[in-house]
Write a protein that holds these residues in place. Sequence first.
Motif, mmCIF file in Angstrom:
data_model
loop_
_atom_site.group_PDB
_atom_site.id
_atom_site.type_symbol
_atom_site.label_atom_id
_atom_site.label_comp_id
_atom_site.label_asym_id
_atom_site.label_seq_id
_atom_site.Cartn_x
_atom_site.Cartn_y
_atom_site.Cartn_z
ATOM 1 N N GLY A 293 -64.919 -17.491 1.288
ATOM 2 C CA GLY A 293 -64.341 -16.199 1.647
ATOM 3 C C GLY A 293 -64.010 -15.350 0.443
ATOM 4 N N LEU A 294 -63.585 -15.986 -0.633
ATOM 5 C CA LEU A 294 -63.355 -15.247 -1.878
ATOM 6 C C LEU A 294 -64.660 -14.688 -2.427
ATOM 7 N N LEU A 295 -65.658 -15.526 -2.465
ATOM 8 C CA LEU A 295 -66.922 -15.126 -3.075
ATOM 9 C C LEU A 295 -67.624 -14.028 -2.284
ATOM 10 N N ASP A 296 -67.469 -14.025 -0.950
ATOM 11 C CA ASP A 296 -68.155 -12.982 -0.180
ATOM 12 C C ASP A 296 -67.282 -11.741 0.032
ATOM 13 N N GLY A 297 -66.032 -11.760 -0.492
ATOM 14 C CA GLY A 297 -65.185 -10.585 -0.455
ATOM 15 C C GLY A 297 -64.295 -10.462 0.769
ATOM 16 N N THR A 298 -64.358 -11.417 1.685
ATOM 17 C CA THR A 298 -63.451 -11.357 2.833
ATOM 18 C C THR A 298 -62.007 -11.506 2.371
ATOM 19 N N ILE A 299 -61.773 -12.449 1.448
ATOM 20 C CA ILE A 299 -60.473 -12.570 0.792
ATOM 21 C C ILE A 299 -60.503 -11.694 -0.448
ATOM 22 N N ASP A 300 -59.515 -10.826 -0.585
ATOM 23 C CA ASP A 300 -59.544 -9.818 -1.636
ATOM 24 C C ASP A 300 -59.024 -10.311 -2.977
ATOM 25 N N PHE A 301 -57.948 -11.121 -2.976
ATOM 26 C CA PHE A 301 -57.381 -11.519 -4.260
ATOM 27 C C PHE A 301 -56.513 -12.769 -4.130
ATOM 28 N N ILE A 302 -56.024 -13.231 -5.284
ATOM 29 C CA ILE A 302 -55.240 -14.460 -5.387
ATOM 30 C C ILE A 302 -53.897 -14.141 -6.030
ATOM 31 N N VAL A 303 -52.818 -14.582 -5.395
ATOM 32 C CA VAL A 303 -51.466 -14.427 -5.937
ATOM 33 C C VAL A 303 -50.716 -15.743 -5.763
ATOM 34 N N SER A 304 -49.557 -15.857 -6.395
ATOM 35 C CA SER A 304 -48.911 -17.170 -6.448
ATOM 36 C C SER A 304 -48.147 -17.544 -5.186
ATOM 37 N N ASP A 305 -47.512 -16.595 -4.499
ATOM 38 C CA ASP A 305 -46.456 -16.904 -3.536
ATOM 39 C C ASP A 305 -45.472 -17.897 -4.159
ATOM 40 N N HIS A 306 -45.050 -17.581 -5.370
ATOM 41 C CA HIS A 306 -44.053 -18.407 -6.061
ATOM 42 C C HIS A 306 -42.777 -18.404 -5.237
ATOM 43 N N SER A 307 -42.447 -19.548 -4.638
ATOM 44 C CA SER A 307 -41.290 -19.626 -3.734
ATOM 45 C C SER A 307 -40.473 -20.863 -4.082
ATOM 46 N N PRO A 308 -39.665 -20.768 -5.130
ATOM 47 C CA PRO A 308 -38.950 -21.931 -5.646
ATOM 48 C C PRO A 308 -37.662 -22.211 -4.872
ATOM 49 N N SER A 309 -37.098 -23.360 -5.142
ATOM 50 C CA SER A 309 -35.769 -23.690 -4.621
ATOM 51 C C SER A 309 -35.155 -24.722 -5.555
ATOM 52 N N THR A 310 -33.910 -25.057 -5.288
ATOM 53 C CA THR A 310 -33.269 -26.132 -6.053
ATOM 54 C C THR A 310 -33.884 -27.474 -5.663
ATOM 55 N N LEU A 311 -33.697 -28.465 -6.515
ATOM 56 C CA LEU A 311 -34.275 -29.781 -6.268
ATOM 57 C C LEU A 311 -33.712 -30.408 -5.000
ATOM 58 N N ASP A 312 -32.423 -30.221 -4.744
ATOM 59 C CA ASP A 312 -31.836 -30.859 -3.568
ATOM 60 C C ASP A 312 -32.411 -30.296 -2.278
ATOM 61 N N LEU A 313 -32.787 -29.006 -2.275
ATOM 62 C CA LEU A 313 -33.371 -28.428 -1.069
ATOM 63 C C LEU A 313 -34.774 -28.964 -0.787
ATOM 64 N N LYS A 314 -35.387 -29.575 -1.759
ATOM 65 C CA LYS A 314 -36.678 -30.225 -1.545
ATOM 66 C C LYS A 314 -36.525 -31.637 -0.970
ATOM 67 N N ASP A 315 -35.279 -32.076 -0.773
ATOM 68 C CA ASP A 315 -35.001 -33.375 -0.141
ATOM 69 C C ASP A 315 -35.786 -34.506 -0.815
ATOM 70 N N LEU A 316 -35.724 -34.522 -2.144
ATOM 71 C CA LEU A 316 -36.526 -35.489 -2.898
ATOM 72 C C LEU A 316 -36.114 -36.926 -2.619
ATOM 73 N N GLY A 317 -34.841 -37.145 -2.292
ATOM 74 C CA GLY A 317 -34.389 -38.506 -2.039
ATOM 75 C C GLY A 317 -35.010 -39.132 -0.812
ATOM 76 N N ASN A 318 -35.198 -38.321 0.244
ATOM 77 C CA ASN A 318 -35.749 -38.837 1.498
ATOM 78 C C ASN A 318 -37.218 -38.467 1.693
ATOM 79 N N GLY A 319 -37.625 -37.358 1.106
ATOM 80 C CA GLY A 319 -39.006 -36.920 1.273
ATOM 81 C C GLY A 319 -39.338 -36.513 2.695
ATOM 82 N N ASP A 320 -38.366 -35.915 3.383
ATOM 83 C CA ASP A 320 -38.560 -35.536 4.780
ATOM 84 C C ASP A 320 -39.131 -34.118 4.841
ATOM 85 N N PHE A 321 -40.363 -34.008 5.315
ATOM 86 C CA PHE A 321 -41.022 -32.701 5.384
ATOM 87 C C PHE A 321 -40.366 -31.777 6.410
#
Length: 439
Positions: A293-321
């Motif tokens: 889709g990028l190569l044929d132009g259907t998708i126009d561009f690429i951006v990060s959607d940089h959406s950070p949070s603190t480590l605790d909000l990532k629930d690293l201890g339990n890994g619960d999605f």
Amino acid sequence: MLRGRNVSCGDVFSPREVGVRNGRIVAIEPLGAGLRGREVVELADDEFLLPGLVDTHVHINEPGRTEWEGFASATRAAAAGGVTTVLDMPLNSIPATVNVPALEYKRLFARDNVFVDVGFWGGAVPGNKAHLRELHDEGVFGFKCFLLHSGVDEFPHLEADEMEEDLAEIKTFDSLLIVHAEDSRAIDRAPHPEGDVYANFLKSRPRGAENLAIAEVIERTRWTGARSHILHLSSSDALSMLATAKRDGLDITVETCPHYLTLLAEEVPNGATAFKCCPPVREVANRELLWEGLLDGTIDFIVSDHSPSTLDLKDLGNGDFGVAWGGVSSLQLGLSLIWTEARRRGIGLERVVEWMATRPARRAGLRSKGKLALGYDADLVVFAPDDAFVVDARKLHHKNPITPYQGKALSGKVRKTYLRGTVVDFNSPRGRLIRRGEQ
């Protein structure tokens, strides 16, 4: 004056000398032309001169959630990754940028704290239609809405009919509506994503939810004649209807993100909540179709959607999605991520520049950004495409040291970033707050 053998010239790299005066590019001549300057920068043979990247999808989160990220940390990360212009999303800051006082308040925190140029999106939420024109007049680049719960209660989502009303409103002053397109009803009926198994989380955000919402955006755009943009496309199923909408003449564009183009659902370890984002990283076959889709132009561009949070909000201890915050931190890594994958596919660096600088600048209306051309801002990146490094989250400028790319070997290093002709030194914040139409 900068001179080198590999200078971005549209769709090619050529030997050039580039003259800069008062922050703007004032001369571009063949190498050997003998341009003179107060300061002369000789690029090494392995260095390429690129225009500064433009990232129109960044969550900086200040004020209100500055412990997640902030203007200083985010813009340092941007500069380190070759990004010289970012547009900040109207959430997850508190207050959300849904009226002029909130915009002015956010600018107070950003002023004198940015290392690259920063502009702002406004928010479209239930009940603020009367504020949209005021925000537009104050220089926002357009308006973001969600079609399902945004993840934070202070930024409620629009129903499709409300979105259509806002599209009709912003058409009267030729603005742009950018849409997080996932259908709330489909998500509500999907399985709950509890537990540490990524496949369960993937089932909770099905492609169908994205496809339904994108179909709504297309038709409401068709009915109103407004300008719209699909954020962070992850479902390749939607490509055919988006291509049809473009052929029909609708003013609609599409972005995707490095995580959808480089990561694979099949390779996400159980409990690895650093990989959680919404919409989710999908399967290998889906990724390949996004590249098409990028190569044929259907998708126009690429951006990060940089959406950070603190480590605790990532629930690293339990890994619960089901519990972890959904967002990927990649602002500093995007160029190297996409270049590594593009190179593997035989895609040239000039296409990467088009996707990550020229096209996002054009859609946002940034008239002096995104190209290395006469009269443009001298936002420049010295990039060594053959350099390699291994991602270490502790060495990134992002405020919280977590990334799904930890330990990943990447090609391409940013050696130096210039903002309007001045090297970013990571100590003196020389970025500007920019407004629509003023660049």
